[in-house]
Design a protein around this motif. Sequence first.
Motif, PDB file in Angstrom:
ATOM      1  N   PHE A  61      28.479  36.705  43.498  1.00 42.19           N
ATOM      2  CA  PHE A  61      27.938  37.256  44.748  1.00 42.19           C
ATOM      3  C   PHE A  61      28.964  37.350  45.876  1.00 42.19           C
ATOM      4  CE2 PHE A  61      24.713  34.600  42.602  1.00 42.19           C
ATOM      5  CZ  PHE A  61      23.836  35.600  42.196  1.00 42.19           C
ATOM      6  N   TRP A  62      29.888  36.394  45.971  1.00 40.89           N
ATOM      7  CA  TRP A  62      30.664  36.266  47.196  1.00 40.89           C
ATOM      8  C   TRP A  62      32.150  36.372  46.900  1.00 40.89           C
ATOM      9  CZ3 TRP A  62      28.741  32.183  51.254  1.00 40.89           C
ATOM     10  CH2 TRP A  62      29.054  32.632  52.529  1.00 40.89           C
ATOM     11  N   ASN A  63      32.608  37.564  46.530  1.00 44.96           N
ATOM     12  CA  ASN A  63      34.028  37.801  46.278  1.00 44.96           C
ATOM     13  C   ASN A  63      34.495  38.982  47.122  1.00 44.96           C
ATOM     14  OD1 ASN A  63      33.380  40.275  44.722  1.00 44.96           O
ATOM     15  ND2 ASN A  63      32.577  38.799  43.219  1.00 44.96           N
ATOM     16  N   CYS A  64      35.733  39.366  46.922  1.00 45.47           N
ATOM     17  CA  CYS A  64      36.294  40.427  47.767  1.00 45.47           C
ATOM     18  C   CYS A  64      36.622  41.684  46.974  1.00 45.47           C
ATOM     19  CB  CYS A  64      37.548  39.921  48.477  1.00 45.47           C
ATOM     20  SG  CYS A  64      38.911  39.517  47.351  1.00 45.47           S
ATOM     21  N   GLU A  65      35.975  41.863  45.839  1.00 39.41           N
ATOM     22  CA  GLU A  65      36.282  43.029  45.012  1.00 39.41           C
ATOM     23  C   GLU A  65      35.943  44.339  45.711  1.00 39.41           C
ATOM     24  OE1 GLU A  65      34.982  42.917  40.967  1.00 39.41           O
ATOM     25  OE2 GLU A  65      35.209  40.738  40.824  1.00 39.41           O
ATOM     26  N   CYS A  66      35.026  44.298  46.657  1.00 36.49           N
ATOM     27  CA  CYS A  66      34.650  45.518  47.387  1.00 36.49           C
ATOM     28  C   CYS A  66      35.208  45.543  48.807  1.00 36.49           C
ATOM     29  CB  CYS A  66      33.124  45.639  47.436  1.00 36.49           C
ATOM     30  SG  CYS A  66      32.364  45.886  45.817  1.00 36.49           S
ATOM     31  N   ASN A  67      36.034  44.548  49.142  1.00 39.24           N
ATOM     32  CA  ASN A  67      36.604  44.487  50.489  1.00 39.24           C
ATOM     33  C   ASN A  67      37.941  43.750  50.415  1.00 39.24           C
ATOM     34  OD1 ASN A  67      37.127  44.465  53.209  1.00 39.24           O
ATOM     35  ND2 ASN A  67      35.464  43.066  53.754  1.00 39.24           N
ATOM     36  N   LEU A  68      39.006  44.464  50.143  1.00 42.04           N
ATOM     37  CA  LEU A  68      40.312  43.841  49.946  1.00 42.04           C
ATOM     38  C   LEU A  68      40.817  43.128  51.193  1.00 42.04           C
ATOM     39  CD1 LEU A  68      42.192  46.553  47.821  1.00 42.04           C
ATOM     40  CD2 LEU A  68      41.080  44.444  47.044  1.00 42.04           C
ATOM     41  N   SER A  69      40.397  43.584  52.359  1.00 43.09           N
ATOM     42  CA  SER A  69      40.850  42.930  53.593  1.00 43.09           C
ATOM     43  C   SER A  69      40.257  41.533  53.751  1.00 43.09           C
ATOM     44  CB  SER A  69      40.462  43.786  54.803  1.00 43.09           C
ATOM     45  OG  SER A  69      39.047  43.917  54.891  1.00 43.09           O
ATOM     46  N   ASP A  70      39.229  41.230  52.962  1.00 39.78           N
ATOM     47  CA  ASP A  70      38.574  39.920  53.042  1.00 39.78           C
ATOM     48  C   ASP A  70      39.082  38.969  51.969  1.00 39.78           C
ATOM     49  OD1 ASP A  70      36.672  38.098  54.129  1.00 39.78           O
ATOM     50  OD2 ASP A  70      35.289  38.549  52.479  1.00 39.78           O
ATOM     51  N   CYS A  71      40.109  39.363  51.206  1.00 40.81           N
ATOM     52  CA  CYS A  71      40.603  38.534  50.111  1.00 40.81           C
ATOM     53  C   CYS A  71      41.411  37.350  50.632  1.00 40.81           C
ATOM     54  CB  CYS A  71      41.470  39.365  49.165  1.00 40.81           C
ATOM     55  SG  CYS A  71      40.532  40.527  48.147  1.00 40.81           S
ATOM     56  N   SER A  72      41.259  36.226  49.981  1.00 44.76           N
ATOM     57  CA  SER A  72      42.006  35.021  50.330  1.00 44.76           C
ATOM     58  C   SER A  72      43.418  35.095  49.769  1.00 44.76           C
ATOM     59  CB  SER A  72      41.279  33.794  49.765  1.00 44.76           C
ATOM     60  OG  SER A  72      42.128  32.677  49.697  1.00 44.76           O
ATOM     61  N   THR A  73      44.356  34.445  50.430  1.00 47.12           N
ATOM     62  CA  THR A  73      45.724  34.403  49.915  1.00 47.12           C
ATOM     63  C   THR A  73      45.914  33.264  48.918  1.00 47.12           C
ATOM     64  OG1 THR A  73      46.411  33.028  51.802  1.00 47.12           O
ATOM     65  CG2 THR A  73      46.668  35.404  52.017  1.00 47.12           C
ATOM     66  N   VAL A  74      45.105  32.226  49.006  1.00 47.21           N
ATOM     67  CA  VAL A  74      45.171  31.112  48.054  1.00 47.21           C
ATOM     68  C   VAL A  74      44.449  31.475  46.764  1.00 47.21           C
ATOM     69  CG1 VAL A  74      44.471  28.722  47.636  1.00 47.21           C
ATOM     70  CG2 VAL A  74      45.383  29.380  49.862  1.00 47.21           C
ATOM     71  N   ALA A  75      43.254  32.026  46.886  1.00 50.15           N
ATOM     72  CA  ALA A  75      42.466  32.470  45.736  1.00 50.15           C
ATOM     73  C   ALA A  75      42.166  33.947  45.923  1.00 50.15           C
ATOM     74  CB  ALA A  75      41.175  31.661  45.629  1.00 50.15           C
ATOM     75  N   PRO A  76      43.049  34.829  45.456  1.00 49.36           N
ATOM     76  CA  PRO A  76      43.007  36.253  45.839  1.00 49.36           C
ATOM     77  C   PRO A  76      41.729  37.013  45.513  1.00 49.36           C
ATOM     78  CG  PRO A  76      45.131  35.708  44.888  1.00 49.36           C
ATOM     79  CD  PRO A  76      44.262  34.515  44.684  1.00 49.36           C
ATOM     80  N   LEU A  77      40.871  36.504  44.624  1.00 46.00           N
ATOM     81  CA  LEU A  77      39.631  37.213  44.335  1.00 46.00           C
ATOM     82  C   LEU A  77      38.455  36.653  45.132  1.00 46.00           C
ATOM     83  CD1 LEU A  77      41.415  37.948  41.742  1.00 46.00           C
ATOM     84  CD2 LEU A  77      39.226  38.360  40.624  1.00 46.00           C
TER      85      LEU A  77
END
Length: 378
Positions: free
Chosen positions: A172-188
């Motif tokens: 439910f809570w990943n950044c696959e649809c919003n790359l600007s919201d991706c973490s640098t420690v855990a990129p997905l």
Amino acid sequence: MAMESSVTNTCNYNSNVTFFYNSVGKKVSVTWTARDFVVIGLGLTVCLIVVLANLMVMVAIFMNRRFHFPIYYLLGNMAAADLFAGIAYANLMLNTGPWTRTLTKEQWYIRGALIDISLTASVANLLAVAVERHQTILTMQLHSTMPKRRVVLLIVCIWAVSIIMGLVPSKFWNCECNLSDCSTVAPLYSRQFLIFWAVLNLLTFFIMVAMYTRIFIYVRYRSQNVSQHTSEIQQRQTVINLMKTISMVLGAFVICWTPGLIILLLDGLLGKDSHANDYEKFCLVIAECNSLVNPIIYSLRDDEMRRTFKRILCCLCWRGVTQQREPPPVEIDSPLTETFSVAFSQETHGCVQKSEDQALCMPQDTNSKEDSWTMPGV
């Protein structure tokens, strides 16, 4: 339909793990270095020790009837969480470095979920222990009267919540649809999820610290007014010793995990500006050490636990020796056969006859009511 198609096109469901790493500027190793081999070798060694040490704690609690109380079952469940953490870290070590490029998104999510589950289980166990101690100590009792069914239900709920928290980022809570919201420690992972997760755990830490502070103040106040009867003094000292042990476990957990949670919080708030990747591995090593610290605390603080460890090791060593001494095949007509068999039988059955401390080698009577707790022997 057009809006749905537009949303689908903006999502990177078909992208691989390397794509998300490159999108946040996190480097993925291409070739193996000497440093990688050292890190993986030491990491796997520590993971093996973590698994064996916590497995011994669980066996000790299971075999010694003096530990058959709610508080020790919760501590045993915490050892199970630490054992699970050792397995999770081992999986991480076997899927890091250049191996990261070969991971599918599902494998990457599983790698992260195992770490999330172990942390959530540890935090939930500590919170359950804090609530149990708060309820018990305020009445100056050593052990809770909580039924076994309730303890089992509580343990099941702890693991259910942990598994759900581990699956949330992948489902439910990943950044696959919003790359600007991706973490640098855990990129997905979504940065918003990291903020939520870090704040939730840090808030739980503060709640537990506040509860234990109130318990210690109450115990100190009651200790000043307690009578000088020998039994009351012994019970008070036992309560205090148990509280100190649990507090050391909580303190070690907070010390080991707080740096990592702060890094995740900064990563969620600042993104690339946090430079969280510079401290990620250091914080992960500290967090891994926490799973090894708890068995050491148990063995140093709890005399009964330490004696139980010795009994388990003694029985294991004795069985190894007796297996090595097993006689080779001899002829049936040999006059030494009967004599040696009797002597060997007496020797192997002497595991528990030589000392009362080796009682764990023999099966114990476990007749007790299902919803009652056996009082410890004197």
